[in-house]
Design an enzyme around this catalytic site. Structure first.
Site, mmCIF file in Angstrom:
data_model
loop_
_atom_site.group_PDB
_atom_site.id
_atom_site.type_symbol
_atom_site.label_atom_id
_atom_site.label_comp_id
_atom_site.label_asym_id
_atom_site.label_seq_id
_atom_site.Cartn_x
_atom_site.Cartn_y
_atom_site.Cartn_z
ATOM 1 N N GLU A 93 0.819 -1.206 0.000
ATOM 2 C CA GLU A 93 0.000 0.000 0.000
ATOM 3 C C GLU A 93 0.850 1.251 0.000
ATOM 4 O OE1 GLU A 93 -3.436 -1.293 2.891
ATOM 5 O OE2 GLU A 93 -3.078 0.842 3.054
ATOM 6 N N CYS A 106 3.067 8.467 1.807
ATOM 7 C CA CYS A 106 3.348 7.506 2.886
ATOM 8 C C CYS A 106 3.789 6.200 2.232
ATOM 9 C CB CYS A 106 2.080 7.302 3.712
ATOM 10 S SG CYS A 106 2.252 6.019 4.966
ATOM 11 N N CYS A 113 4.834 -7.311 8.028
ATOM 12 C CA CYS A 113 5.723 -6.826 9.084
ATOM 13 C C CYS A 113 5.854 -7.918 10.140
ATOM 14 C CB CYS A 113 5.150 -5.557 9.716
ATOM 15 S SG CYS A 113 6.201 -4.876 11.014
ATOM 16 N N CYS A 120 -2.561 -3.562 14.667
ATOM 17 C CA CYS A 120 -2.152 -3.100 13.342
ATOM 18 C C CYS A 120 -2.491 -4.138 12.269
ATOM 19 C CB CYS A 120 -0.655 -2.818 13.352
ATOM 20 S SG CYS A 120 0.047 -2.523 11.718
HETATM 21 N N1 SAH Z 1 6.387 -0.048 11.540
HETATM 22 C C1 SAH Z 1 6.611 1.320 11.764
HETATM 23 C C2 SAH Z 1 6.093 2.215 10.681
HETATM 24 C C3 SAH Z 1 4.756 1.918 10.086
HETATM 25 S S1 SAH Z 1 3.307 2.122 11.067
HETATM 26 C C4 SAH Z 1 6.039 1.735 13.080
HETATM 27 O O1 SAH Z 1 5.275 0.981 13.656
HETATM 28 O O2 SAH Z 1 6.394 2.811 13.545
HETATM 29 C C5 SAH Z 1 3.021 3.854 11.225
HETATM 30 C C6 SAH Z 1 2.267 4.234 12.498
HETATM 31 O O3 SAH Z 1 0.907 3.803 12.461
HETATM 32 C C7 SAH Z 1 2.884 3.602 13.744
HETATM 33 O O4 SAH Z 1 2.963 4.547 14.761
HETATM 34 C C8 SAH Z 1 1.864 2.526 14.080
HETATM 35 O O5 SAH Z 1 1.940 2.155 15.419
HETATM 36 C C9 SAH Z 1 0.579 3.197 13.716
HETATM 37 N N2 SAH Z 1 -0.585 2.337 13.530
HETATM 38 C C10 SAH Z 1 -0.628 1.082 13.044
HETATM 39 N N3 SAH Z 1 -1.891 0.628 13.030
HETATM 40 C C11 SAH Z 1 -2.661 1.637 13.505
HETATM 41 C C12 SAH Z 1 -4.051 1.794 13.719
HETATM 42 N N4 SAH Z 1 -4.898 0.817 13.429
HETATM 43 N N5 SAH Z 1 -4.503 2.969 14.211
HETATM 44 C C13 SAH Z 1 -3.640 3.972 14.494
HETATM 45 N N6 SAH Z 1 -2.316 3.880 14.314
HETATM 46 C C14 SAH Z 1 -1.823 2.724 13.826
HETATM 47 FE FE1 SF4 Z 2 4.751 -3.459 12.092
HETATM 48 FE FE2 SF4 Z 2 2.330 -2.434 12.281
HETATM 49 FE FE3 SF4 Z 2 3.812 -2.695 14.466
HETATM 50 FE FE4 SF4 Z 2 4.484 -0.850 12.610
HETATM 51 S S1 SF4 Z 2 2.626 -0.883 13.855
HETATM 52 S S2 SF4 Z 2 5.831 -2.309 13.647
HETATM 53 S S3 SF4 Z 2 3.841 -1.910 10.756
HETATM 54 S S4 SF4 Z 2 3.042 -4.369 13.198
#
Ligand code: SAH
Ligand code: SF4
Length: 367
Positions: A93, A106, A113, A120
């Site tokens: 994505e 983004c 992951c 997530c």
């Molecule tokens: N893996 C990295 C970068 C990708 S996620 C990380 O976790 O930082 C980018 C951001 O989105 C992260 O802060 C993650 O915790 C957040 N995120 C993931 N799923 C989410 C959700 N369902 N609602 C809000 N934030 C979410």
């Molecule tokens: Fe991986 Fe999602 Fe956790 Fe970021 S928030 S580290 S993408 S599992």
């Protein structure tokens, strides 16, 4: 024969490829410019190369590895999420966000992951593989090409064209520091002042906090911004929400960030997804203030959780978020609440992919 992805190669590697093909090394430079400055998608467009070289490139290499499966715009015309297929069939994505006069992409760094945060969508399926540098760069180029088109029709998005990408957030699928070398090579190409020329200061990388990699990042001469996905003020809770915390607990993470700031003097942003009844109590707000106090410049982004189908976590109430913010502000921590605009939509990165793995949903999205 496996085709070479040209965007995977650095300028030097393109020169080496040309030499190995019996061409002068400067052809590598010319190709690099066509790829990273002009964003051509077909070697035929590389008009200063001899015809036979263009033909060989067309036969043996790929420029754009992304095949669009579906794209979805939000109602306000501020975001466009795109789902792409890569040559091996993997899907990723990418999101374009238009707000605050910015045009932010983004990007994803992995297919899936391996960290496994339970709230997530990306984390649910586990890690399939790392993306290559070219597969990361191509995501930015895709939207840049669309923005550069001299075409006043914005196709429903609130943007003037031609224009350019102004910002990048590495907040899509995957943990960027778990794919460190490819991510850094891609970001260097994007920030190269001679070609794509997007200022490194306009790039934000989000990580769960892989401590040795934060130390490496501090030593790079690439002034990108760092964001840490914190989501909890105690080890006990963070072990559950961000499981890598068992390996790199908060004490170690904070020490690494203090070192990072000593070296770079840059602000660190903390992302905190507000989850009802999980991490949103007033006591937790006070604990968060205590945790962040040793840092010189810290900023917190409070993001209402974007609920993922199949996960029990729900967003906090708006009022709770306001009170939480107030405690942080009173404790001297600057705080932004992002209420369902911009970045928080991409924070649900992985959700489109998850939805499209069910064919009837894909049908629905396409209608
Ligand atoms: N893996 C990295 C970068 C990708 S996620 C990380 O976790 O930082 C980018 C951001 O989105 C992260 O802060 C993650 O915790 C957040 N995120 C993931 N799923 C989410 C959700 N369902 N609602 C809000 N934030 C979410
Ligand atoms: Fe991986 Fe999602 Fe956790 Fe970021 S928030 S580290 S993408 S599992």
């Amino acid at each position: 024969m496996n085709r070479i992805l040209l965007l995977d190669l650095t300028r030097e590697q393109l020169q080496e490829l040309m030499t190995s093909w019996g061409e002068p090394a400067y052809r590598g430079n010319q190709i690099y410019e066509w790829l990273h400055k002009n964003l051509v998608t077909d070697p035929i467009q590389m008009t200063n190369l001899p015809k036979r070289l263009r033909e060989r490139l067309a036969k043996e290499t790929i420029i754009n590895p992304l095949e669009l499966i579906v794209q979805v715009d939000d109602d306000r015309g501020e975001t466009r999420k795109a789902l792409f297929r890569l040559p091996d069939g993997a899907t990723i994505e990418v999101v374009l966000m238009l707000y605050d006069k910015r045009r932010t992409v983004c990007i994803s760094t992995q297919v899936g992951c391996g960290i496994g945060c339970p709230f997530c969508a990306t984390g649910m399926g586990g890690l399939t593989r790392n993306l290559s540098p070219g597969e990361i760069i191509a995501q930015v180029h895709w939207f840049e090409r669309w923005l550069r088109e001299d075409n006043p029709d914005s196709e429903g998005l609130v943007v003037q064209r031609p224009s350019r990408v102004t910002n990048i957030v590495v907040m899509g699928m995957g943990e960027p520091l778990a794919n460190y070398d490819a991510t850094m090579q891609a970001l260097r190409a994007i920030a190269n002042p001679k070609t794509f020329a997007l200022s490194a200061r306009n790039i934000t990388l989000s990580t769960v906090g892989l401590v040795p990699k934060i130390d490496r990042l501090a030593a790079e001469h690439l002034p990108i911004r760092l964001a840490i996905s914190l989501h909890a003020p105690t080890d006990r809770l963070r072990n559950k929400l961000v499981p890598i915390n068992k390996r790199y607990p908060l004490g170690k993470l904070m020490d690494a960030l203090v070192r990072y700031q000593e070296k770079t003097h840059r602000r660190v942003t903390f992302e905190y997804a507000m989850m009802r009844g999980i991490n949103d109590s007033m006591e937790q707000a006070h604990l968060l203030v205590d945790l962040l106090t040793p840092l010189r410049k810290a900023h917190v982004n409070l993001i209402p959780l974007n609920p993922t189908p199949g996960s029990p976590y729900q967003p906090s109430a708006e009022e709770t978020i306001r009170r939480f913010q107030q405690i942080l502000e009173e404790g001297g921590v600057t705080t932004t609440v992002r209420l369902r605009r911009g970045v928080e939509i991409s924070a649900g990165c992985g959700q489109l992919r998850q939805a499209t793995q069910q064919p009837d949903v894909l049908q629905f999205i396409r209608q």
